[in-house]
Design an enzyme around this catalytic site. Structure first.
Site, PDB file in Angstrom:
ATOM      1  N   LYS A  49      30.216  33.201  39.020  1.00 42.79           N
ATOM      2  CA  LYS A  49      30.500  32.592  40.322  1.00 42.79           C
ATOM      3  C   LYS A  49      31.814  33.064  41.040  1.00 42.79           C
ATOM      4  O   LYS A  49      32.010  32.863  42.233  1.00 42.79           O
ATOM      5  CB  LYS A  49      30.649  30.629  40.276  1.00 42.79           C
ATOM      6  CG  LYS A  49      29.869  30.040  39.635  1.00 42.79           C
ATOM      7  CD  LYS A  49      30.152  28.653  39.231  1.00 42.79           C
ATOM      8  CE  LYS A  49      29.754  27.922  38.310  1.00 42.79           C
ATOM      9  NZ  LYS A  49      30.040  26.536  37.742  1.00 42.79           N
ATOM     10  N   ASP A 109      38.984  43.007  34.317  1.00 46.76           N
ATOM     11  CA  ASP A 109      40.069  42.511  33.582  1.00 46.76           C
ATOM     12  C   ASP A 109      39.860  43.386  31.995  1.00 46.76           C
ATOM     13  O   ASP A 109      40.367  44.305  32.186  1.00 46.76           O
ATOM     14  CB  ASP A 109      39.848  40.922  33.131  1.00 46.76           C
ATOM     15  CG  ASP A 109      40.834  40.375  32.221  1.00 46.76           C
ATOM     16  OD1 ASP A 109      42.210  40.686  32.315  1.00 46.76           O
ATOM     17  OD2 ASP A 109      40.595  39.585  31.362  1.00 46.76           O
ATOM     18  N   LYS A 137      43.253  44.381  36.867  1.00 42.77           N
ATOM     19  CA  LYS A 137      44.347  44.128  35.788  1.00 42.77           C
ATOM     20  C   LYS A 137      44.462  45.285  34.705  1.00 42.77           C
ATOM     21  O   LYS A 137      43.699  45.234  33.632  1.00 42.77           O
ATOM     22  CB  LYS A 137      44.209  42.854  34.939  1.00 42.77           C
ATOM     23  CG  LYS A 137      44.689  41.491  35.451  1.00 42.77           C
ATOM     24  CD  LYS A 137      44.799  40.387  34.588  1.00 42.77           C
ATOM     25  CE  LYS A 137      44.415  39.100  34.882  1.00 42.77           C
ATOM     26  NZ  LYS A 137      44.217  38.119  33.848  1.00 42.77           N
ATOM     27  N   ARG A 171      38.985  27.226  42.484  1.00 41.98           N
ATOM     28  CA  ARG A 171      38.199  28.067  43.266  1.00 41.98           C
ATOM     29  C   ARG A 171      38.258  28.264  44.849  1.00 41.98           C
ATOM     30  O   ARG A 171      38.122  29.267  45.265  1.00 41.98           O
ATOM     31  CB  ARG A 171      36.437  28.229  42.837  1.00 41.98           C
ATOM     32  CG  ARG A 171      36.176  28.238  41.299  1.00 41.98           C
ATOM     33  CD  ARG A 171      34.779  28.420  41.328  1.00 41.98           C
ATOM     34  NE  ARG A 171      34.205  28.460  40.017  1.00 41.98           N
ATOM     35  CZ  ARG A 171      34.023  29.450  39.073  1.00 41.98           C
ATOM     36  NH1 ARG A 171      34.359  30.631  39.276  1.00 41.98           N
ATOM     37  NH2 ARG A 171      33.388  29.380  37.879  1.00 41.98           N
TER      38      ARG A 171
HETATM   39  P1  IMP Z   1      36.302  41.295  31.904  1.00 42.94           P
HETATM   40  O1  IMP Z   1      35.012  41.324  31.415  1.00 42.94           O
HETATM   41  O2  IMP Z   1      37.475  40.991  30.824  1.00 42.94           O
HETATM   42  O3  IMP Z   1      36.548  42.348  32.840  1.00 42.94           O
HETATM   43  O4  IMP Z   1      36.352  39.750  32.766  1.00 42.94           O
HETATM   44  C1  IMP Z   1      35.952  39.733  33.905  1.00 42.94           C
HETATM   45  C2  IMP Z   1      35.898  37.949  33.982  1.00 42.94           C
HETATM   46  O5  IMP Z   1      36.751  37.268  33.363  1.00 42.94           O
HETATM   47  C3  IMP Z   1      36.090  37.580  35.572  1.00 42.94           C
HETATM   48  O6  IMP Z   1      34.867  38.068  36.245  1.00 42.94           O
HETATM   49  C4  IMP Z   1      36.660  36.313  35.471  1.00 42.94           C
HETATM   50  O7  IMP Z   1      35.490  35.352  35.490  1.00 42.94           O
HETATM   51  C5  IMP Z   1      37.183  36.235  34.190  1.00 42.94           C
HETATM   52  N1  IMP Z   1      38.585  36.678  34.335  1.00 42.94           N
HETATM   53  C6  IMP Z   1      39.367  37.563  33.854  1.00 42.94           C
HETATM   54  N2  IMP Z   1      41.004  37.389  34.376  1.00 42.94           N
HETATM   55  C7  IMP Z   1      41.121  36.191  34.894  1.00 42.94           C
HETATM   56  C8  IMP Z   1      42.008  35.496  35.540  1.00 42.94           C
HETATM   57  O8  IMP Z   1      43.169  36.049  35.492  1.00 42.94           O
HETATM   58  N3  IMP Z   1      41.645  34.245  36.120  1.00 42.94           N
HETATM   59  C9  IMP Z   1      40.467  33.677  36.112  1.00 42.94           C
HETATM   60  N4  IMP Z   1      39.293  34.413  35.531  1.00 42.94           N
HETATM   61  C10 IMP Z   1      39.638  35.639  34.917  1.00 42.94           C
END
Ligand code: IMP
Length: 181
Positions: A49, A109, A137, A171
């Site tokens: 979302k 992330d 990040k 959100r």
């Molecule tokens: P990744 O697969 O670790 O790159 O994560 C991506 C998903 O993790 C994003 O679409 C967010 O839903 C969640 N996410 C990662 N970091 C944060 C944060 O600092 N705040 C809120 N959601 C996060």
């Protein structure tokens, strides 16, 4: 008299990126995408979302004939750290064969989600796949992912707002904030 409460100015939050900075940056990203895709009809795929608010503002900043689709993947739930597992919980409505895809994500992330989606979309026959993420990040990356359009690089802090949640809350904040404590 009932006490007035404000979610947007909660003392538990500090503002990392104010709403006007987000607006301005998305305007620039939209212009860049419109120029890169001139004469083409890209498909914007929103990762639900978290990316819904970014998608709706970004799409209105791209002056092109384009289409949308939505996908939902399993998220961290109520945890602040990744389980490392990615599962599609709502799949796309339309086939990707022959389409120029722009994957629209709220935050890059660890990279696990986007790397999984890029591989899956390639296997489904997309002509091209690019990534537009509002936030990045870089310190947290576990797998290499190239994002073509990045709104803001941010430090390794858990952020909320503008689509991003903590246990489904925040959100609707119009800015990107950090939860204190
Ligand atoms: P990744 O697969 O670790 O790159 O994560 C991506 C998903 O993790 C994003 O679409 C967010 O839903 C969640 N996410 C990662 N970091 C944060 C944060 O600092 N705040 C809120 N959601 C996060």
């Amino acid at each position: 008299m009932p006490e007035t409460t404000s979610e947007f100015t909660s003392p538990n939050l500090s503002v990392l990126i104010p709403a006007d900075k987000i607006r301005e940056r998305i305007r620039e990203m939209g212009q860049q995408i419109a120029s890169d895709y001139a004469g083409r009809r890209p498909e914007l795929i929103c990762v639900l979302k978290g990316a819904m608010i970014f998608l709706s503002d970004l799409a209105r900043a791209i002056d092109l004939n384009l289409t949308f689709d939505y996908i939902a993947v399993s998220s961290y739930g109520k945890e602040k750290s990744s389980s490392g597992e990615v599962k599609i919980v709502k799949d796309l409505d339309e086939p990707l064969q022959g389409r120029d895809i722009i994957l629209v994500e709220d935050i890059l992330d660890t990279g696990l989600t986007l790397s999984y989606l890029v591989n899956s979309f390639k296997a489904r026959g997309a002509t091209s796949i690019k990534i537009a993420t509002l936030l990045n990040k870089p310190e947290r990356r576990k797998v290499e992912v190239h994002a073509d359009y990045i709104g803001f690089d941010i430090p390794d802090e858990f952020v909320v707002g503008y689509g991003l949640d903590y246990a489904e809350r925040y959100r609707n904040l119009p800015y990107i904030g950090v939860v204190k404590g």
